[in-house]
Motif scaffolding. Structure first.
Motif, PDB file in Angstrom:
ATOM      1  N   GLN A 298       0.863  -1.176   0.000  1.00 39.57           N
ATOM      2  CA  GLN A 298       0.000   0.000   0.000  1.00 39.57           C
ATOM      3  C   GLN A 298       0.898   1.224   0.000  1.00 39.57           C
ATOM      4  O   GLN A 298       2.066   1.162   0.385  1.00 39.57           O
ATOM      5  CB  GLN A 298      -0.927   0.010   1.222  1.00 39.57           C
TER       6      GLN A 298
ATOM      7  N   ARG B  99       0.609   5.871   0.089  1.00 41.26           N
ATOM      8  CA  ARG B  99      -0.270   7.015   0.334  1.00 41.26           C
ATOM      9  C   ARG B  99       0.579   8.277   0.330  1.00 41.26           C
ATOM     10  O   ARG B  99       1.806   8.221   0.526  1.00 41.26           O
ATOM     11  CB  ARG B  99      -0.991   6.875   1.667  1.00 41.26           C
TER      12      ARG B  99
ATOM     13  N   ARG C 134       1.020   5.120  -8.587  1.00 42.02           N
ATOM     14  CA  ARG C 134      -0.302   5.029  -9.204  1.00 42.02           C
ATOM     15  C   ARG C 134      -1.336   5.295  -8.109  1.00 42.02           C
ATOM     16  O   ARG C 134      -1.350   4.611  -7.090  1.00 42.02           O
ATOM     17  CB  ARG C 134      -0.533   3.647  -9.815  1.00 42.02           C
ATOM     18  N   LEU C 135      -2.185   6.263  -8.351  1.00 44.16           N
ATOM     19  CA  LEU C 135      -3.223   6.596  -7.382  1.00 44.16           C
ATOM     20  C   LEU C 135      -4.467   5.764  -7.657  1.00 44.16           C
ATOM     21  O   LEU C 135      -4.877   5.595  -8.821  1.00 44.16           O
ATOM     22  CB  LEU C 135      -3.560   8.089  -7.459  1.00 44.16           C
ATOM     23  N   ASP C 136      -5.079   5.253  -6.589  1.00 43.40           N
ATOM     24  CA  ASP C 136      -6.245   4.378  -6.745  1.00 43.40           C
ATOM     25  C   ASP C 136      -7.424   5.106  -7.367  1.00 43.40           C
ATOM     26  O   ASP C 136      -8.186   4.532  -8.146  1.00 43.40           O
ATOM     27  CB  ASP C 136      -6.643   3.801  -5.379  1.00 43.40           C
ATOM     28  N   GLY C 137      -7.614   6.350  -7.042  1.00 45.16           N
ATOM     29  CA  GLY C 137      -8.779   7.069  -7.534  1.00 45.16           C
ATOM     30  C   GLY C 137      -8.605   7.693  -8.903  1.00 45.16           C
ATOM     31  O   GLY C 137      -9.549   8.298  -9.426  1.00 45.16           O
ATOM     32  N   PHE C 138      -7.419   7.585  -9.490  1.00 47.19           N
ATOM     33  CA  PHE C 138      -7.144   8.194 -10.786  1.00 47.19           C
ATOM     34  C   PHE C 138      -6.489   7.138 -11.681  1.00 47.19           C
ATOM     35  O   PHE C 138      -5.315   6.806 -11.474  1.00 47.19           O
ATOM     36  CB  PHE C 138      -6.218   9.407 -10.628  1.00 47.19           C
TER      37      PHE C 138
ATOM     38  N   TRP D 222      -4.334   5.205 -14.108  1.00 47.59           N
ATOM     39  CA  TRP D 222      -3.057   5.657 -14.618  1.00 47.59           C
ATOM     40  C   TRP D 222      -3.059   5.773 -16.138  1.00 47.59           C
ATOM     41  O   TRP D 222      -2.314   6.576 -16.719  1.00 47.59           O
ATOM     42  CB  TRP D 222      -1.950   4.701 -14.160  1.00 47.59           C
TER      43      TRP D 222
ATOM     44  N   TYR E  41      -4.647   9.409 -16.335  1.00 47.12           N
ATOM     45  CA  TYR E  41      -3.967  10.487 -15.650  1.00 47.12           C
ATOM     46  C   TYR E  41      -2.458  10.292 -15.572  1.00 47.12           C
ATOM     47  O   TYR E  41      -1.739  11.179 -15.130  1.00 47.12           O
ATOM     48  CB  TYR E  41      -4.519  10.626 -14.220  1.00 47.12           C
TER      49      TYR E  41
ATOM     50  N   LEU F  44      -3.385  16.182 -11.835  1.00 45.84           N
ATOM     51  CA  LEU F  44      -3.778  15.719 -10.504  1.00 45.84           C
ATOM     52  C   LEU F  44      -3.583  16.820  -9.472  1.00 45.84           C
ATOM     53  O   LEU F  44      -2.629  17.597  -9.539  1.00 45.84           O
ATOM     54  CB  LEU F  44      -2.966  14.488 -10.107  1.00 45.84           C
TER      55      LEU F  44
ATOM     56  N   LEU G 213      -4.127  10.667  -0.051  1.00 46.23           N
ATOM     57  CA  LEU G 213      -4.495   9.952  -1.276  1.00 46.23           C
ATOM     58  C   LEU G 213      -3.836   8.577  -1.290  1.00 46.23           C
ATOM     59  O   LEU G 213      -2.621   8.469  -1.188  1.00 46.23           O
ATOM     60  CB  LEU G 213      -4.062  10.761  -2.502  1.00 46.23           C
TER      61      LEU G 213
ATOM     62  N   GLY H 139      -2.795   4.714  -2.927  1.00 48.47           N
ATOM     63  CA  GLY H 139      -2.365   4.176  -4.211  1.00 48.47           C
ATOM     64  C   GLY H 139      -1.362   3.075  -3.995  1.00 48.47           C
ATOM     65  O   GLY H 139      -1.306   2.436  -2.931  1.00 48.47           O
TER      66      GLY H 139
END
Length: 399
Positions: A51, A53, A308-312, A314, A317, A350, A356, A358
């Motif tokens: 994980q 963040r 790599r962000l989970d909500g965006f 890749w 973004y 972003l 955040l 990721g």
């Protein structure tokens, strides 16, 4: 006689071995190129975190209640900007405040009483000094009177002796000699009385001095007792002030309120209960948690990484470039903490902010595909202990 299958015969006549040969040569070249890449090419091996963040460089500060009490005021809202030392939540401290007022009133009465007793002691000491001076003067006067009486008594004795001698010779009447003797005895008694008076004056002066000293010592003991009570009151006031301050929750740092517990006025909170979280202002870092086998001895400061962000997604973004800045040397909760510095120009569209989530992948080495295949085969051949967690798989990407 005409030949059958004229077109077939003509096609066979024109058909040769050049095309298959070219195909075989192209396949051989492709195979040779693939073998060369397989044996001598370089691919990057990545480790992916369990994980990751985004966090501020300074750790977020959780705010907890220091004592158990009721909520008196709670004006906090999410996103509120606070400065270090600002009052965030006030707990009920009415009992402590009442005790504080009581001790302050007690101290306010003790201080003037102590000052009054000190003035009284000073007055008694001055009176004792003047009393000693008066007693010394009276003693000196008695001494002078005693010397005067002694001189008169000596003269009377001498006059008595002379009159007795003349009376024996018939020069004066015998009554004069008797009168001179009586006068001598009178003056001797007066001298003794004056000497006794002098001793009495000295004894009375010493008794008064002792009495005044005892009174002064008694007052001093009272002053010391009151000073002790005043110091105890001051200590109690300081302790109550600290206790009241413990009922006020203040911001430890300047920042933004990122989390607030739903607690209304009058709600009961226990000591140590989390009330809010303050995220300090400052730059962002990336924190990744890796299994120890993937980190220790393999990830070092300066290595490149990608977040790599989970909500965006890749693919839309992109990913955020980063580099390793710190690697923890101890394992916590079965994972190792690694900190990364994100690229200043890697965010693109972003908006990066604290919290955040990721995943981050770190390029740890470059090897040939053959070495990677052999390493993977070796891992599959090696049995893992039943209780051991599975390590993160190596991902490869061609240059």
């Amino acid at each position: 006689m005409p030949t059958r299958f004229v077109r077939t015969t003509r096609s066979l006549a024109h058909d040769g071995g050049r095309r298959p040969l070219i195909g075989f040569l192209a396949a051989a070249l492709l195979l040779a190129a693939w073998l060369a890449w397989f044996l001598f090419g370089r691919v990057t091996v990545y480790e992916i975190s369990r994980q990751a963040r985004l966090e501020v460089q300074q750790s977020a500060h959780p705010i907890a209640a220091l004592v158990q009490s009721r909520i008196a005021t709670n004006p906090l809202v999410l996103g509120q900007e606070v400065r270090a030392g600002d009052l965030l939540i006030e707990l009920d401290a009415q009992a402590e405040k009442l005790r504080l007022k009581e001790e302050q009133s007690r101290l306010e009465t003790l201080i003037p009483r102590i000052a009054s007793l000190k003035k009284e002691v000073a007055a008694l000491e001055q009176a004792a000094a003047r009393e000693r001076a008066a007693a010394q003067a009276a003693s000196q006067g008695a001494a002078f009177r005693t010397r005067e009486a002694a001189a008169a008594a000596d003269f009377a004795r001498e006059n008595e002796r002379r009159l007795k001698e003349e009376s024996a010779l018939g020069g004066v009447a015998q009554i004069e000699a008797v009168r001179a003797q009586a006068e001598s005895l009178k003056l001797a008694a007066s001298r003794e009385a004056l000497a006794a008076e002098q001793r009495r004056l000295g004894t009375e002066a010493e008794a008064r001095a002792f009495q005044q000293q005892a009174q002064v010592e008694s007052l001093r003991r009272t002053i010391l007792s009151m000073q002790g009570e005043a110091q105890a009151a001051e200590s109690t006031i300081a302790r109550l002030g600290e206790e009241i301050e413990r009922h006020t929750v203040r911001a430890p740092v300047s920042g933004t309120i990122a989390d607030v517990a739903v607690l209304r006025t009058g709600a009961y909170v226990a000591a140590g209960q989390k009330l809010a979280t303050v995220v300090p202002h400052g730059g962002l870092i990336i924190v990744g948690d890796f299994v120890p086998a993937a980190v220790l001895g393999r990830i070092r400061p300066g290595q490149a990484a990608r977040l790599r962000l989970d909500g965006f997604p890749w693919a839309q973004y992109g990913m955020i470039d980063a580099r390793v800045v710190r690697v923890a040397g101890e394992v916590r909760d079965g994972l190792v903490r690694v900190e990364f510095e994100p690229s200043q120009h890697g965010a693109g569209r972003l908006v990066l902010q604290h919290g955040l989530p990721g995943s981050i992948e770190v390029g740890i080495e470059e090897v040939s595909p053959a070495q990677l295949v052999m390493r993977t085969a070796g891992r599959f051949d090696t049995p893992l202990p039943a209780a051991a967690p599975m390590a993160a798989r190596d991902l490869t990407a061609t240059q």
